[in-house]
Design an enzyme around this catalytic site. Structure first.
Site, PDB file in Angstrom:
ATOM      1  N   ASP A  82       0.836  -1.210   0.000  1.00 22.70           N
ATOM      2  CA  ASP A  82       0.000   0.000   0.000  1.00 22.70           C
ATOM      3  C   ASP A  82       0.865   1.251   0.000  1.00 22.70           C
ATOM      4  O   ASP A  82       0.843   2.054   0.937  1.00 22.70           O
ATOM      5  CB  ASP A  82      -0.951  -0.017   1.195  1.00 22.70           C
ATOM      6  CG  ASP A  82      -2.147   0.906   0.983  1.00 22.70           C
ATOM      7  OD1 ASP A  82      -2.266   1.479  -0.117  1.00 22.70           O
ATOM      8  OD2 ASP A  82      -2.946   1.053   1.918  1.00 22.70           O
ATOM      9  N   CYS A  85       0.030   5.033   1.351  1.00 21.79           N
ATOM     10  CA  CYS A  85      -1.055   5.054   2.337  1.00 21.79           C
ATOM     11  C   CYS A  85      -0.822   6.176   3.339  1.00 21.79           C
ATOM     12  O   CYS A  85       0.316   6.471   3.718  1.00 21.79           O
ATOM     13  CB  CYS A  85      -1.122   3.715   3.061  1.00 21.79           C
ATOM     14  SG  CYS A  85      -2.483   3.595   4.238  1.00 21.79           S
ATOM     15  N   HIS A 145      -8.466   0.701   7.052  1.00 22.45           N
ATOM     16  CA  HIS A 145      -8.809   1.938   6.349  1.00 22.45           C
ATOM     17  C   HIS A 145     -10.231   2.374   6.687  1.00 22.45           C
ATOM     18  O   HIS A 145     -11.102   1.542   6.964  1.00 22.45           O
ATOM     19  CB  HIS A 145      -8.664   1.741   4.838  1.00 22.45           C
ATOM     20  CG  HIS A 145      -7.247   1.511   4.413  1.00 22.45           C
ATOM     21  ND1 HIS A 145      -6.903   0.982   3.195  1.00 22.45           N
ATOM     22  CD2 HIS A 145      -6.063   1.734   5.059  1.00 22.45           C
ATOM     23  CE1 HIS A 145      -5.591   0.896   3.092  1.00 22.45           C
ATOM     24  NE2 HIS A 145      -5.061   1.347   4.225  1.00 22.45           N
ATOM     25  N   PHE A 146     -10.466   3.692   6.631  1.00 23.09           N
ATOM     26  CA  PHE A 146     -11.788   4.199   7.024  1.00 23.09           C
ATOM     27  C   PHE A 146     -11.969   5.630   6.545  1.00 23.09           C
ATOM     28  O   PHE A 146     -11.022   6.298   6.122  1.00 23.09           O
ATOM     29  CB  PHE A 146     -11.952   4.155   8.552  1.00 23.09           C
ATOM     30  CG  PHE A 146     -10.938   4.986   9.297  1.00 23.09           C
ATOM     31  CD1 PHE A 146     -11.110   6.360   9.468  1.00 23.09           C
ATOM     32  CD2 PHE A 146      -9.795   4.405   9.836  1.00 23.09           C
ATOM     33  CE1 PHE A 146     -10.178   7.128  10.153  1.00 23.09           C
ATOM     34  CE2 PHE A 146      -8.849   5.160  10.511  1.00 23.09           C
ATOM     35  CZ  PHE A 146      -9.046   6.531  10.677  1.00 23.09           C
ATOM     36  N   HIS A 300       1.523   7.179  13.360  1.00 20.79           N
ATOM     37  CA  HIS A 300       0.356   7.600  12.575  1.00 20.79           C
ATOM     38  C   HIS A 300      -0.948   7.178  13.229  1.00 20.79           C
ATOM     39  O   HIS A 300      -2.017   7.622  12.827  1.00 20.79           O
ATOM     40  CB  HIS A 300       0.416   7.018  11.157  1.00 20.79           C
ATOM     41  CG  HIS A 300      -0.083   5.607  11.041  1.00 20.79           C
ATOM     42  ND1 HIS A 300       0.642   4.523  11.474  1.00 20.79           N
ATOM     43  CD2 HIS A 300      -1.250   5.101  10.550  1.00 20.79           C
ATOM     44  CE1 HIS A 300      -0.046   3.412  11.251  1.00 20.79           C
ATOM     45  NE2 HIS A 300      -1.188   3.731  10.695  1.00 20.79           N
ATOM     46  N   ALA A 302      -2.707   4.467  16.763  1.00 20.37           N
ATOM     47  CA  ALA A 302      -2.504   3.753  18.018  1.00 20.37           C
ATOM     48  C   ALA A 302      -1.659   2.500  17.833  1.00 20.37           C
ATOM     49  O   ALA A 302      -0.913   2.107  18.718  1.00 20.37           O
ATOM     50  CB  ALA A 302      -3.869   3.383  18.624  1.00 20.37           C
ATOM     51  N   GLY A 303      -1.768   1.850  16.673  1.00 22.91           N
ATOM     52  CA  GLY A 303      -1.038   0.604  16.442  1.00 22.91           C
ATOM     53  C   GLY A 303      -1.787  -0.586  16.991  1.00 22.91           C
ATOM     54  O   GLY A 303      -2.469  -0.503  18.021  1.00 22.91           O
TER      55      GLY A 303
END
Length: 405
Positions: A82, A85, A145-146, A300, A302-303
């Protein structure tokens, strides 16, 4: 200052010694041992100079997610499929006092319908000019993704009001290069016998990958813009970009190329979102000058705390639990018709974003500006493609009749 592991500083590594590894997290952040081992393995890769690991660090397929690495060689596998992203933060021309959660959720369900696929947009025209095959243009994709409508929950410093307003609504879009990035990565794997030694940036293979990589990064940014425009259209409002921050890419640096994998590539003077989950707060932060030591990279999001497979059985075992996954403490809703995805993306799958931000701030990388609450989170809907095609056909016939007029 990060805790460097190794004998050298952050930008130089003596020949034959592993690269320096800096941890920009504290003991309060839970980090899997396998992710730390992946960082250590990366330090042994040819040409690797220095590595920064962040509080959202977790294991990945080809290397850890939540890190930035400076190398004299290119490692496409560290970026993965990706390419490009990232996250785009947008302001909606929709005051919070007029916002209705259920009405917005109903409208947002139309976000990716094929009937909505042919918008006249400068961004869409630009994206199509980048690549002929753009069948996934304007779509979010799966996994984490959202597209999320947010509002300010708390302003964390006086300067935050320059960027954000408690009376407004915002849009956070997390998506990437979709099938374009996947095809570029597949072609790269097929065209190179092994990537274990990396690619020389000046070689034909290195130049070819960088060229296609840059295409994916541009395409992904435009894809997020188009998603935001679609969301604004179904909500019958306007949208304005505040910040677009990629986190899967490489960038040229003075001593090589920085590989960002799940690490936001920030700039001085900008702002950046750090995503929580659909049932927890996200944050907006300002990168500080101290981020230069971490290759201008920060977390980027919380993980992940638990991988997708391990989430099954932890939650969503009953109907009430599954329904609860689609609601949050602020009255917000999640649109996700895929039961498995709803379980895999449950809030419990992720670490504490507040702790991530605290660790980054404690290391002098960022200043927290605001906490953002999730109101409507779009993940995936079941689309009646046949009905959508019939609607599209009716629209085209109507347009032809109007032209004959």
């Amino acid at each position: 200052m990060g805790n460097f592991i190794g004998d050298s500083g952050p930008d130089t590594t003596p020949c034959g010694k592993p690269a320096a590894v800096a941890h920009y997290f504290t003991e309060k952040s839970w980090i899997e041992g396998s992710a730390l081992q992946q960082l250590a393995d990366m330090a042994q890769m040819p040409g690797m100079l220095s590595i920064a690991g962040f509080p959202d660090l977790h294991p990945g397929k080809y290397g850890p997610v939540g890190m930035a690495a400076l190398s004299t060689r290119l490692y496409p596998q560290l970026i993965g499929t990706d390419i490009g992203c990232g996250m785009g933060l947008f302001e909606l021309d929709l005051p919070l006092r007029k916002f209705k959660i259920e009405k917005a959720a109903e409208a947002l369900r139309q976000l990716e319908t094929p009937a909505f696929g042919q918008m006249n947009s400068e961004a869409m025209d630009n994206a199509r000019s980048l690549v002929a095959k753009a069948d996934t243009l304007g779509t979010i994709g799966g996994g984490n993704h959202f597209c999320e409508i947010q509002a300010v929950d708390e302003l964390l410093c006086p300067e935050a009001s320059v960027h954000l307003d408690r009376q407004k609504t915002y849009l956070l879009v997390h998506s990437g290069s979709r099938n374009l990035g996947a095809s570029v990565f597949a072609e790269t794997l097929a065209g190179n016998a092994s990537l274990d030694e990396g690619l020389d940036p000046a070689s034909d293979a290195g130049i070819a990958w960088l060229t296609r990589h840059d295409l994916c990064v541009d395409w992904a940014a435009l894809n997020r813009q188009i998603i935001a425009e679609r969301a604004a259209a179904v909500l019958r409002t306007e949208v304005r970009l505040i910040a677009d921050v990629p986190h899967n890419l490489v960038r040229a640096a003075a001593h090589g190329h920085v590989h960002y994998k799940g690490a936001a590539a920030v700039t001085a003077g900008g702002i950046a979102p750090i995503a929580g989950s659909r049932a927890s707060l996200s944050y907006v932060v300002e990168p500080l000058a101290g981020a230069a030591i971490s290759h201008w990279a920060i977390s980027h999001g919380a993980g992940r705390k638990y991988d997708r497979r391990n989430m099954h059985g932890r939650t969503g075992n009953t109907r009430s639990e599954r329904e609860g996954l689609l609601r949050n403490a602020w009255g917000g809703v999640a649109i996700c018709d895929d039961r498995r995805l709803a379980v895999e993306e449950a809030a419990g799958a992720y670490k504490n974003a507040a702790q991530v931000v605290e660790d980054l701030a404690g290391h002098g990388l960022v200043r927290p500006l605001a906490a953002m609450k999730p109101l409507v989170t779009y993940k995936k809907v079941d689309i009646d493609h046949d009905e959508a095609k019939r609607d599209k056909g009716r629209e085209r016939r109507q347009e032809r009749r109007q032209k004959r007029g």
